[in-house]
Design an enzyme around this catalytic site. Structure first.
Site, PDB file in Angstrom:
ATOM      1  CG  HIS A 128      -2.731   2.824  -1.988  1.00 26.75           C
ATOM      2  ND1 HIS A 128      -2.648   2.667  -0.609  1.00 26.75           N
ATOM      3  CD2 HIS A 128      -3.922   2.255  -2.345  1.00 26.75           C
ATOM      4  CE1 HIS A 128      -3.722   2.035  -0.170  1.00 26.75           C
ATOM      5  NE2 HIS A 128      -4.499   1.776  -1.208  1.00 26.75           N
ATOM      6  CB  CYS A 176       3.644   5.873 -27.577  1.00 30.35           C
ATOM      7  SG  CYS A 176       2.315   6.272 -26.416  1.00 30.35           S
ATOM      8  CB  CYS A 198       2.605   5.840 -21.369  1.00 25.25           C
ATOM      9  SG  CYS A 198       1.815   6.277 -22.945  1.00 25.25           S
ATOM     10  CB  CYS A 235       1.858   2.485 -25.112  1.00 26.00           C
ATOM     11  SG  CYS A 235       3.259   3.205 -24.229  1.00 26.00           S
ATOM     12  N   GLY A 294       3.228  -4.475   9.050  1.00 24.03           N
ATOM     13  CA  GLY A 294       3.189  -3.035   9.258  1.00 24.03           C
ATOM     14  C   GLY A 294       1.989  -2.343   8.657  1.00 24.03           C
ATOM     15  CD  GLN A 332      -2.460  -1.295   2.713  1.00 22.04           C
ATOM     16  OE1 GLN A 332      -3.594  -0.867   2.915  1.00 22.04           O
ATOM     17  NE2 GLN A 332      -1.732  -1.848   3.674  1.00 22.04           N
ATOM     18  CG  LEU A 367       4.464  -1.402  16.432  1.00 25.47           C
ATOM     19  CD1 LEU A 367       5.121  -0.030  16.406  1.00 25.47           C
ATOM     20  CD2 LEU A 367       5.027  -2.234  17.576  1.00 25.47           C
ATOM     21  CD  GLN A 368      -0.521   1.072  15.060  1.00 30.07           C
ATOM     22  OE1 GLN A 368      -0.486   0.434  14.017  1.00 30.07           O
ATOM     23  NE2 GLN A 368       0.293   2.080  15.297  1.00 30.07           N
TER      24      GLN A 368
END
EC number: 2.3.1.286
Length: 255
Positions: free
Chosen positions: A124, A162, A132, A135, A199, A104, A226-227
């Site tokens: 993300h 292109c 591009c 193409c 993580g 992510q 950790l959470q």
């Protein structure tokens, strides 16, 4: 993640839980041998590189929610170097153990660490990548792309056939996950007998639901964070600790 990236994102009120408590458990060892290991990473894999996270006690969104001033010191993505965990994943891929990596993060550290592009889905986007839209050619730069939100960057595709305009690849809130990244990520999660989440608080949809897709085929989920996460109850193993510390134990990777 970088403060610069967070400042570029459009504002939304609901970013999920922030200021979450952190828990530290001693590392455990997975006993089963994995035939198709998929790793799913989040901001916590890069905090040891000097890049702040979002939801921790001093995370960017936590401080924003509290009305506090964001820290001035934030390591730019281009100055960050891969962590122990980044490099451990490279070795797992070289050994044929890691079949696919889903991230992510937009810091580009997985590609810079040496993970094969064909075995990596950056859901993300990548702050160093231009695409591009005509193409499909990718351009990995040695500088951070100025914009986010799939905007035109002012540069053009260098292919003679292109020449179309290039766009950044980093998503803003309203942007849908690109099928080029999402489709193989979903495919490999369905095939996985182990999905190792490192993580990540597993809160951002639809990405956070990808690890669950292994369960239908009898796969297992391991979470190192950790959470606490909304997916902890679905996991076969939950470790509360720094991913770099857990990864210092080679036996952890004997699936």
């Amino acid at each position: 993640m970088s403060l610069g990236y967070a400042e570029k994102l459009s504002y939304i009120e609901d970013v999920g839980n922030v200021g979450m408590d952190e828990f530290f458990d001693p590392p455990h060892v997975l006993q089963d041998n994995s035939k198709h290991l998929v790793v799913f990473t989040g901001a916590g894999i890069s905090t040891s590189c000097g890049i702040p996270d979002f939801r921790g006690p001093k995370g960017i969104w936590t401080l924003q929610r509290q009305g506090k001033t964001l820290p001035e010191a934030s390591l730019p993505f281009h100055r960050a170097t891969p962590s122990i965990t980044h490099m451990a994943l490279v070795e797992l891929e070289k050994a044929g153990i890691l079949k696919f990596l889903i991230s992510q993060n937009v810091d580009g550290l997985h590609l810079r660490s040496g993970v094969s592009r064909g075995k990596l889905a950056e859901l993300h986007g990548n702050s160093f990548m231009e695409l591009c839209s005509s193409c499909g050619a990718e351009y990995l730069r040695d500088f951070e792309i100025e914009s986010i939100g799939l905007k035109e960057t002012g540069r053009r595709c260098s292919k003679a056939s292109c020449g179309s305009k290039l766009r950044d690849t980093v998503l803003d809130w309203e942007d849908a996950l690109p099928p080029k990244e999402m489709d193989p990520a979903e495919k490999h999660c369905k095939m996985a007998d182990v999905v190792l989440c490192l993580g990540t608080s597993l809160q951002i949809t639809p990405a956070c639901n990808l690890p669950l897709k292994c369960l239908k085929g009898g796969g297992k989920i391991a979470i190192v964070n950790l959470q606490k996460t909304p997916k902890d109850k679905k996991a076969n193993l939950v470790i509360h600790g720094l991913v770099d510390k857990v990864n210092c134990y080679p036996a952890f990777f004997i699936f």
